[in-house]
Design a protein around this motif. Structure first.
Motif, PDB file in Angstrom:
ATOM      1  N   GLY A  71       1.070  49.824 -55.425  1.00  0.00           N
ATOM      2  CA  GLY A  71       1.199  48.586 -56.199  1.00  0.00           C
ATOM      3  C   GLY A  71       2.628  48.366 -56.633  1.00  0.00           C
ATOM      4  O   GLY A  71       3.178  49.155 -57.405  1.00  0.00           O
ATOM      5  N   CYS A  75      -0.644  52.171 -59.603  1.00  0.00           N
ATOM      6  CA  CYS A  75      -0.036  51.144 -60.477  1.00  0.00           C
ATOM      7  C   CYS A  75      -0.641  49.788 -60.143  1.00  0.00           C
ATOM      8  O   CYS A  75       0.072  48.795 -60.001  1.00  0.00           O
ATOM      9  CB  CYS A  75       1.479  51.114 -60.288  1.00  0.00           C
ATOM     10  SG  CYS A  75       2.287  52.677 -60.645  1.00  0.00           S
ATOM     11  N   THR A 110      -5.378  46.187 -63.878  1.00  0.00           N
ATOM     12  CA  THR A 110      -6.653  46.430 -64.578  1.00  0.00           C
ATOM     13  C   THR A 110      -6.899  45.221 -65.479  1.00  0.00           C
ATOM     14  O   THR A 110      -6.756  45.305 -66.697  1.00  0.00           O
ATOM     15  CB  THR A 110      -6.613  47.728 -65.420  1.00  0.00           C
ATOM     16  OG1 THR A 110      -5.389  47.737 -66.194  1.00  0.00           O
ATOM     17  CG2 THR A 110      -6.656  48.959 -64.543  1.00  0.00           C
ATOM     18  N   LYS A 122      -1.419  55.558 -63.611  1.00  0.00           N
ATOM     19  CA  LYS A 122      -0.392  54.923 -64.445  1.00  0.00           C
ATOM     20  C   LYS A 122      -0.880  53.554 -64.915  1.00  0.00           C
ATOM     21  O   LYS A 122      -0.415  53.012 -65.910  1.00  0.00           O
ATOM     22  CB  LYS A 122       0.934  54.806 -63.691  1.00  0.00           C
ATOM     23  CG  LYS A 122       2.104  54.744 -64.671  1.00  0.00           C
ATOM     24  CD  LYS A 122       3.408  54.854 -63.976  1.00  0.00           C
ATOM     25  CE  LYS A 122       4.408  55.831 -64.547  1.00  0.00           C
ATOM     26  NZ  LYS A 122       4.322  56.235 -65.926  1.00  0.00           N
ATOM     27  N   LEU A 133       6.512  50.898 -70.629  1.00  0.00           N
ATOM     28  CA  LEU A 133       7.653  49.991 -70.457  1.00  0.00           C
ATOM     29  C   LEU A 133       7.302  48.587 -70.920  1.00  0.00           C
ATOM     30  O   LEU A 133       6.133  48.186 -70.943  1.00  0.00           O
ATOM     31  CB  LEU A 133       8.123  49.964 -69.000  1.00  0.00           C
ATOM     32  CG  LEU A 133       7.222  49.369 -67.896  1.00  0.00           C
ATOM     33  CD1 LEU A 133       7.203  47.867 -67.884  1.00  0.00           C
ATOM     34  CD2 LEU A 133       7.661  49.890 -66.549  1.00  0.00           C
ATOM     35  N   GLU A 138       8.175  44.482 -70.287  1.00  0.00           N
ATOM     36  CA  GLU A 138       8.779  43.562 -69.331  1.00  0.00           C
ATOM     37  C   GLU A 138      10.070  43.024 -69.944  1.00  0.00           C
ATOM     38  O   GLU A 138      10.162  42.818 -71.153  1.00  0.00           O
ATOM     39  CB  GLU A 138       7.808  42.438 -68.991  1.00  0.00           C
ATOM     40  CG  GLU A 138       6.631  42.958 -68.183  1.00  0.00           C
ATOM     41  CD  GLU A 138       5.638  41.889 -67.786  1.00  0.00           C
ATOM     42  OE1 GLU A 138       6.009  40.707 -67.721  1.00  0.00           O
ATOM     43  OE2 GLU A 138       4.472  42.256 -67.560  1.00  0.00           O
ATOM     44  N   SER A 192       0.664  40.046 -70.242  1.00  0.00           N
ATOM     45  CA  SER A 192      -0.386  40.563 -69.362  1.00  0.00           C
ATOM     46  C   SER A 192      -1.077  41.785 -69.958  1.00  0.00           C
ATOM     47  O   SER A 192      -2.053  42.259 -69.396  1.00  0.00           O
ATOM     48  CB  SER A 192       0.209  40.923 -68.007  1.00  0.00           C
ATOM     49  OG  SER A 192       1.077  42.032 -68.147  1.00  0.00           O
TER      50      SER A 192
HETATM   51  P1  NAD Z   1       0.889  43.521 -61.206  1.00  0.00           P
HETATM   52  O1  NAD Z   1      -0.217  42.583 -60.954  1.00  0.00           O
HETATM   53  O2  NAD Z   1       2.248  42.996 -61.525  1.00  0.00           O
HETATM   54  O3  NAD Z   1       1.087  44.487 -59.945  1.00  0.00           O
HETATM   55  C1  NAD Z   1       0.042  45.165 -59.315  1.00  0.00           C
HETATM   56  C2  NAD Z   1       0.334  45.186 -57.811  1.00  0.00           C
HETATM   57  O4  NAD Z   1      -0.594  46.057 -57.169  1.00  0.00           O
HETATM   58  C3  NAD Z   1       0.180  43.823 -57.144  1.00  0.00           C
HETATM   59  O5  NAD Z   1       1.384  43.482 -56.504  1.00  0.00           O
HETATM   60  C4  NAD Z   1      -0.964  44.038 -56.137  1.00  0.00           C
HETATM   61  O6  NAD Z   1      -0.807  43.274 -54.966  1.00  0.00           O
HETATM   62  C5  NAD Z   1      -0.857  45.523 -55.869  1.00  0.00           C
HETATM   63  N1  NAD Z   1      -2.065  46.168 -55.374  1.00  0.00           N
HETATM   64  C6  NAD Z   1      -3.318  46.104 -55.881  1.00  0.00           C
HETATM   65  N2  NAD Z   1      -4.139  46.896 -55.178  1.00  0.00           N
HETATM   66  C7  NAD Z   1      -3.397  47.470 -54.197  1.00  0.00           C
HETATM   67  C8  NAD Z   1      -3.700  48.391 -53.144  1.00  0.00           C
HETATM   68  N3  NAD Z   1      -4.917  48.899 -52.980  1.00  0.00           N
HETATM   69  N4  NAD Z   1      -2.689  48.761 -52.317  1.00  0.00           N
HETATM   70  C9  NAD Z   1      -1.447  48.265 -52.480  1.00  0.00           C
HETATM   71  N5  NAD Z   1      -1.108  47.395 -53.461  1.00  0.00           N
HETATM   72  C10 NAD Z   1      -2.085  47.019 -54.315  1.00  0.00           C
HETATM   73  O7  NAD Z   1       0.403  44.482 -62.360  1.00  0.00           O
HETATM   74  P2  NAD Z   1       1.304  45.238 -63.434  1.00  0.00           P
HETATM   75  O8  NAD Z   1       1.727  44.283 -64.491  1.00  0.00           O
HETATM   76  O9  NAD Z   1       2.325  46.040 -62.733  1.00  0.00           O
HETATM   77  O10 NAD Z   1       0.228  46.199 -64.110  1.00  0.00           O
HETATM   78  C11 NAD Z   1      -0.304  47.312 -63.410  1.00  0.00           C
HETATM   79  C12 NAD Z   1      -0.999  48.223 -64.409  1.00  0.00           C
HETATM   80  O11 NAD Z   1      -0.022  48.741 -65.326  1.00  0.00           O
HETATM   81  C13 NAD Z   1      -2.048  47.542 -65.280  1.00  0.00           C
HETATM   82  O12 NAD Z   1      -3.064  48.459 -65.557  1.00  0.00           O
HETATM   83  C14 NAD Z   1      -1.306  47.224 -66.559  1.00  0.00           C
HETATM   84  O13 NAD Z   1      -2.161  47.128 -67.682  1.00  0.00           O
HETATM   85  C15 NAD Z   1      -0.397  48.424 -66.683  1.00  0.00           C
HETATM   86  N6  NAD Z   1       0.833  48.203 -67.441  1.00  0.00           N
HETATM   87  C16 NAD Z   1       1.548  47.054 -67.269  1.00  0.00           C
HETATM   88  C17 NAD Z   1       2.739  46.877 -67.962  1.00  0.00           C
HETATM   89  C18 NAD Z   1       3.540  45.607 -67.815  1.00  0.00           C
HETATM   90  O14 NAD Z   1       4.513  45.452 -68.560  1.00  0.00           O
HETATM   91  N7  NAD Z   1       3.199  44.694 -66.915  1.00  0.00           N
HETATM   92  C19 NAD Z   1       3.218  47.895 -68.800  1.00  0.00           C
HETATM   93  C20 NAD Z   1       2.468  49.067 -68.943  1.00  0.00           C
HETATM   94  C21 NAD Z   1       1.278  49.218 -68.254  1.00  0.00           C
END
Ligand code: NAD
Ligand code: UGA
Length: 459
Positions: free
Chosen positions: A21, A97, A100, A133, A162, A164, A268
Motif C-alpha cells: 500500500g 499499510c 481501514t 501498520k 505520523l 499528514e 482520514s
Molecule cells: P491510503 O488510502 O492513502 O493508502 C492505502 C493504499 O493501499 C492505497 O493506495 C491502496 O490502493 C493500497 N492497497 C490496498 N490494498 C492493497 C493491496 N492488497 N495491495 C497493494 N496495494 C493495496 O491510506 P492511508 O491514509 O495510508 O492509511 C493506511 C492505514 O494507515 C489506515 O489504517 C490508516 O488508519 C492508518 N494511518 C493513516 C495515517 C494518515 O495520516 N493517513 C496515519 C497513521 C495511520
C-alpha cells in the motif's frame, strides 16, 4: 529483484522489507526504511498511483517526500511493484499499510487487511514477520495470523503516528515507536528496523499496542473538542481564546500542541478512529461516554461555524454568494477525506449559498494531476471535477473566489492566506465580511481595514 535482495545481504543492519500500500502511510514508511538502508519493495495495486511513482511523480502532497523517495530509488533500496505477492518474495518483514475505513456500524472495516493477508500468505518466506501498520482494532494481530494460517509466520503490531503534512519528518524522527506481539523476539526485531531513529521504543503485547494507537488518536480528538468548547465559552463570557490557550500552554502538563480552535477535527483518521474506539468499547461493555461526548461536541462545532457564516450573511444563506478559502482537512496536505472545511462548504451550498471555493491543492489536482488525484470519480476524464467537490464553484485563486462574495469563510489554515493582499480582497467583495474558522488573521488589523470579522472564540 533477487539480485537487489542479495546486494547488501551481509550487512546485518540491512533487512529485506515489503510494504503493501503506497498511500499516506505506506509511501513515507517505505521511503524511510529505504533511507535507513533497508531493501524495500513497495506494492501498490492502484495503477495510476503506481505509474505516477514509477515516473517520479508523488501521488500525494507531502513535504520532502519526493526527495526521500528519489534518494531510495537512486540508492537501489526502493523498488515498486503492482503485486503484493511479488513484493513479499524474499522479504523478512512485510508491512501492511492498507486502508481501514469506517464500516457501516462505526467499526473499522478490516476487509483490505484481510484481503492483503490472504493474498500474501502462501508467498511469505519461512518465518517472515508480518507487521500491522494499518490502524486496526484490538485482536487484529491474531486475526491476521489466522487468515495467513501458517505456524511459522509471526504478526507484530506497529501502529503509525505520523501526521499528514509532516509525514516525512514524523517518520524520520518519531516521538516514539510502539511494537506489540505475543512473540517478544519478533516485536524487538521490528523495533530494530527503526533503530537509527533513536526514538524511545515501547515493546508490549499486541492488544496493548493496538490500544495505544486508538487511545492516542482519541486523546488528541478529545483535546481538540475541549479546546473548541473553551473557544465557545470564551465567546459567551467575552474572553479571548488565543490568550486563554497561551496561558494554558505554558503549563508543561498541557503544552502548546493541539490547542488551535477550528471548524472541528477531521481527516482520514481522527473521525474514523474515535468511532472505531467507541465501537470497541461498546462491544467490550464499557461505557466510554467521555469519548462519545467529544465526538458529539465536534459535530456541534461544525454546525457552529456554519451558523457563524449564516449570521454574517444577515441570517440567510439562500441566494448569498460565499467565498471559501481552503478545502483540505488541514494545511500542507491535499487530503480532503472527512475534511471539516469541505463539509462546511457543502452545508453552506445545501442551505442555498453559491460557494466560490479556492484551495491551493485543488488547483493542482484539477489542472495537472487529475490522473493521480485520489477522489476522482471512477472513470472520470482527466479534467473532470472530483466527485467530492461537485456543487462548489472552484476558483483559480483566492481573489477570484472572493469576487462578489457576501462573506469570506477561511476554512483551512494555509499559510498563504495569512499574507494575501487583503485590500485587494476588500475591493472585490460585495460586502467586506470575514468568518475566520482557523483564527488565521489578526482581528484588529482586519477590522481596521474595514472588514467585519468573526473568529472562533476571539474578540
Ligand atoms: P491510503 O488510502 O492513502 O493508502 C492505502 C493504499 O493501499 C492505497 O493506495 C491502496 O490502493 C493500497 N492497497 C490496498 N490494498 C492493497 C493491496 N492488497 N495491495 C497493494 N496495494 C493495496 O491510506 P492511508 O491514509 O495510508 O492509511 C493506511 C492505514 O494507515 C489506515 O489504517 C490508516 O488508519 C492508518 N494511518 C493513516 C495515517 C494518515 O495520516 N493517513 C496515519 C497513521 C495511520
Ligand atoms: C492524526 C494524528 O495527529 C496522528 O498522530 C495520527 O498518526 C494520524 O491522525 C492517523 O492516525 O492517521 P492527521 O490526521 O494527519 O494526524 O492530522 P492532525 O494534525 O492530527 O489534525 C487532525 C484534525 O485536527 C485536522 O482537521 C486539524 O485541522 C485539526 N486540528 C489539529 C485543529 O483543529 N487544531 C489543532 O491545534 C490541531
Amino acid at each position: 529483484m533477487t539480485q537487489r535482495r542479495n546486494k547488501r545481504a551481509n550487512d546485518p543492519a540491512s533487512s529485506a522489507v515489503a510494504v503493501i500500500g503506497a498511500g499516506y502511510v505506506g509511501l513515507p514508511t517505505a521511503a524511510t526504511l529505504a533511507h535507513f538502508g533497508h531493501r524495500v519493495v513497495l506494492a501498490e495495486r492502484d495503477a495510476p498511483r503506481l505509474a505516477a511513482l514509477r515516473s517520479g511523480v508523488m501521488p500525494i502532497v507531502e513535504a520532502g517526500l519526493n526527495e526521500l523517495v528519489a534518494e531510495g530509488v537512486e540508492a537501489g533500496n526502493l523498488h515498486f511493484t503492482a503485486s503484493a505477492t511479488e513484493a513479499v518474495l524474499g522479504a523478512e518483514f512485510v508491512f501492511l499499510c492498507v486502508p481501514t475505513p469506517q464500516g457501516d456500524d462505526g467499526s473499522a472495516d478490516l476487509s483490505y487487511v484481510e484481503a492483503a493477508a490472504k493474498e500474501i500468505g502462501p508467498h511469505l518466506g519461512h518465518r517472515a514477520i508480518v507487521v500491522n501498520k494499518s490502524t486496526v482494532p484490538v485482536g487484529s494481530a491474531t486475526l491476521v495470523e489466522q487468515v495467513i494460517g501458517r505456524p511459522d509466520i509471526r504478526v507484530v503490531s506497529n501502529p503509525e503516528f505520523l501526521r499528514e503534512g509532516s509525514a516525512v519528518r514524523d517518520s524520520l524522527h518519531p516521538d516514539r515507536l510502539v511494537v506489540g506481539a505475543d512473540d517478544a523476539e519478533a516485536a524487538a526485531l521490528v523495533g530494530n528496523l527503526f533503530a537509527s531513529t533513536g526514538a524511545p521504543l515501547i515493546v508490549t503485547d499486541a492488544t496493548t499496542s493496538e490500544t495505544i494507537k486508538y487511545a492516542s488518536n482519541a486523546f488528541l480528538a478529545t483535546k481538540l473538542s475541549y479546546v473548541n468548547a473553551v473557544a465557545g465559552l470564551c465567546e459567551e463570557v467575552g474572553a479571548d481564546v488565543r490568550d486563554v490557550m497561551l496561558g494554558m500552554g505554558y503549563d508543561k502538563r498541557i503544552g502548546f500542541e493541539f490547542l488551535r480552535p477550528g471548524p472541528g477535527w477531521g481527516g482520514s483518521c481522527l473521525p474514523k478512529d474515535t468511532r472505531a474506539l467507541l465501537h470497541i468499547a461498546e462491544a467490550a461493555g464499557y461505557d466510554f461516554s467521555l469519548l462519545a461526548g467529544a465526538i458529539a461536541s465536534n459535530e456541534q462545532q461544525l454546525a457552529r461555524v456554519v451558523a457563524k457564516v449564516e449570521a454574517a450573511c444577515g441570517g440567510a444563506l439562500e441566494g448569498a454568494t460565499v467565498a471559501v478559502w481552503g478545502l483540505t482537512f488541514k494545511a500542507n496536505t491535499d487530503d480532503r477525506r472527512d475534511s471539516p472545511s469541505l463539509q462546511v462548504a457543502h452545508r453552506l451550498a445545501a442551505l442555498g449559498a453559491t460557494v466560490r471555493a479556492f484551495d491551493p491543492t485543488v488547483a493542482v489536482a484539477v489542472d495537472v494531476a487529475m490522473d493521480v488525484a485520489m477522489d476522482v470519480d471512477a472513470g472520470a476524464g482527466a479534467d473532470a471535477v472530483p466527485s467530492d467537490l461537485a456543487g462548489l464553484s472552484l476558483c483559480a485563486d483566492p481573489f477570484e473566489a472572493a469576487t462578489g462574495a457576501r462573506v469570506l469563510a477561511v476554512l483551512t489554515e494555509w499559510d498563504e492566506f495569512r499574507w494575501l493582499d487583503l485590500s485587494r480582497v476588500l475591493s472585490v467583495m460585495a460586502v467586506p465580511s470575514i468568518v475566520d474558522a482557523r483564527n488565521l488573521l489578526d482581528p484588529a488589523a482586519v477590522r481596521r481595514m474595514g472588514f467585519a470579522y468573526t473568529g472562533i472564540g476571539r474578540r
